[in-house]
Design a protein around this motif. Structure first.
Motif, PDB file in Angstrom:
ATOM      1  N   VAL A  35       2.995  -0.494  -0.449  1.00 50.93           N
ATOM      2  CA  VAL A  35       2.179   0.661   0.013  1.00 50.93           C
ATOM      3  C   VAL A  35       0.789   0.095   0.633  1.00 50.93           C
ATOM      4  O   VAL A  35       0.181  -0.745   0.165  1.00 50.93           O
ATOM      5  N   GLU A  36       0.702   0.771   2.088  1.00 56.63           N
ATOM      6  CA  GLU A  36      -0.257   0.116   2.613  1.00 56.63           C
ATOM      7  C   GLU A  36      -0.908   1.119   3.531  1.00 56.63           C
ATOM      8  O   GLU A  36      -0.201   2.176   3.878  1.00 56.63           O
ATOM      9  N   GLY A  37      -2.118   0.863   4.083  1.00 60.67           N
ATOM     10  CA  GLY A  37      -2.534   1.617   5.296  1.00 60.67           C
ATOM     11  C   GLY A  37      -3.889   2.475   4.876  1.00 60.67           C
ATOM     12  O   GLY A  37      -4.082   2.739   3.698  1.00 60.67           O
ATOM     13  N   GLU A  38      -4.167   3.106   5.925  1.00 65.25           N
ATOM     14  CA  GLU A  38      -5.594   4.182   5.911  1.00 65.25           C
ATOM     15  C   GLU A  38      -5.329   5.160   4.903  1.00 65.25           C
ATOM     16  O   GLU A  38      -6.256   5.319   4.028  1.00 65.25           O
ATOM     17  N   ARG A  50      -3.263  -3.281   0.641  1.00 62.92           N
ATOM     18  CA  ARG A  50      -1.806  -3.649   0.749  1.00 62.92           C
ATOM     19  C   ARG A  50      -1.542  -3.800  -0.678  1.00 62.92           C
ATOM     20  O   ARG A  50      -2.047  -4.690  -1.273  1.00 62.92           O
ATOM     21  N   VAL A  51      -0.330  -2.980  -1.195  1.00 61.56           N
ATOM     22  CA  VAL A  51      -0.150  -3.295  -2.655  1.00 61.56           C
ATOM     23  C   VAL A  51       1.357  -3.014  -2.816  1.00 61.56           C
ATOM     24  O   VAL A  51       2.229  -2.419  -2.156  1.00 61.56           O
ATOM     25  N   GLU A  52       2.173  -4.194  -3.473  1.00 60.06           N
ATOM     26  CA  GLU A  52       3.484  -4.025  -3.912  1.00 60.06           C
ATOM     27  C   GLU A  52       3.506  -3.434  -5.141  1.00 60.06           C
ATOM     28  O   GLU A  52       2.818  -3.872  -5.986  1.00 60.06           O
ATOM     29  N   ILE A  53       4.514  -2.265  -5.095  1.00 62.50           N
ATOM     30  CA  ILE A  53       4.634  -1.600  -6.344  1.00 62.50           C
ATOM     31  C   ILE A  53       5.913  -1.481  -6.744  1.00 62.50           C
ATOM     32  O   ILE A  53       7.073  -1.804  -6.051  1.00 62.50           O
ATOM     33  N   ALA A  54       6.184  -1.177  -8.065  1.00 57.96           N
ATOM     34  CA  ALA A  54       7.404  -1.114  -8.509  1.00 57.96           C
ATOM     35  C   ALA A  54       7.564   0.075  -9.540  1.00 57.96           C
ATOM     36  O   ALA A  54       6.505   0.066 -10.337  1.00 57.96           O
ATOM     37  N   MET A  55       8.538   0.805  -9.456  1.00 60.42           N
ATOM     38  CA  MET A  55       8.313   1.989 -10.344  1.00 60.42           C
ATOM     39  C   MET A  55       9.756   2.064 -11.366  1.00 60.42           C
ATOM     40  O   MET A  55      10.794   1.818 -10.865  1.00 60.42           O
TER      41      MET A  55
END
Length: 145
Positions: A35-38, A50-55
């Motif tokens: 997940v990234e961006g303004e 800028r974040v790497e996520i796992a659900m």
């Protein structure tokens, strides 16, 4: 009015280890993405991120854990070893069928009992807190009878 909790978020450094830990509890990996961006920064108040996520979700589909690994901006605080009476997010409790069997599986992922024992509350529950990878604090409860 209907209210449903969607998820609990936990920030980690080692996303793969945290995913493995929660999968061993019994959660299912729903997906991973960056997940990234303004727009994302407007939601969190962090600006560009800028974040790497796992659900991950529980097998019944009612609860989810969102694991986040911040690539940018950098992590600014570390609460992984906070004691159980610290302010703020502390732990998530999971109901399990067999607490001893669950603990055996979690130990393979580095989990350690917080108090060195599983405690029985009346004739109702066996309970414990464990710390997993990253110091994540998780409660386990097995209903008796």
């Amino acid at each position: 009015m209907t209210v449903r909790m969607d998820n609990v978020g936990i920030v980690v450094e080692d996303l793969a280890a945290a995913i493995g830990f929660f999968r061993e509890i019994g959660l299912e990996l729903e997906g991973q993405t960056v997940v990234e961006g303004e727009w994302a920064g407007r939601v969190t108040g962090l600006g560009q991120q800028r974040v790497e996520i796992a659900m991950l979700r529980t097998p019944d589909g009612h609860s989810r854990i969102e694991l986040s690994r911040f690539i940018e901006p950098s992590v600014v605080a570390d609460h992984r070893n906070a004691p159980v009476n610290a302010l703020g997010y502390l732990r998530v409790m999971f109901a399990v069928d067999d607490i001893d069997e669950t603990l055996g599986r979690l130990r393979a992922h580095g989990a350690e009992l917080v108090s060195n024992e599983v405690v029985q509350y009346d004739e109702a529950y066996r309970l414990c807190y464990v710390r997993g990878p990253e110091g994540i604090l998780v409660g386990l409860a097995q209903e008796l009878g």
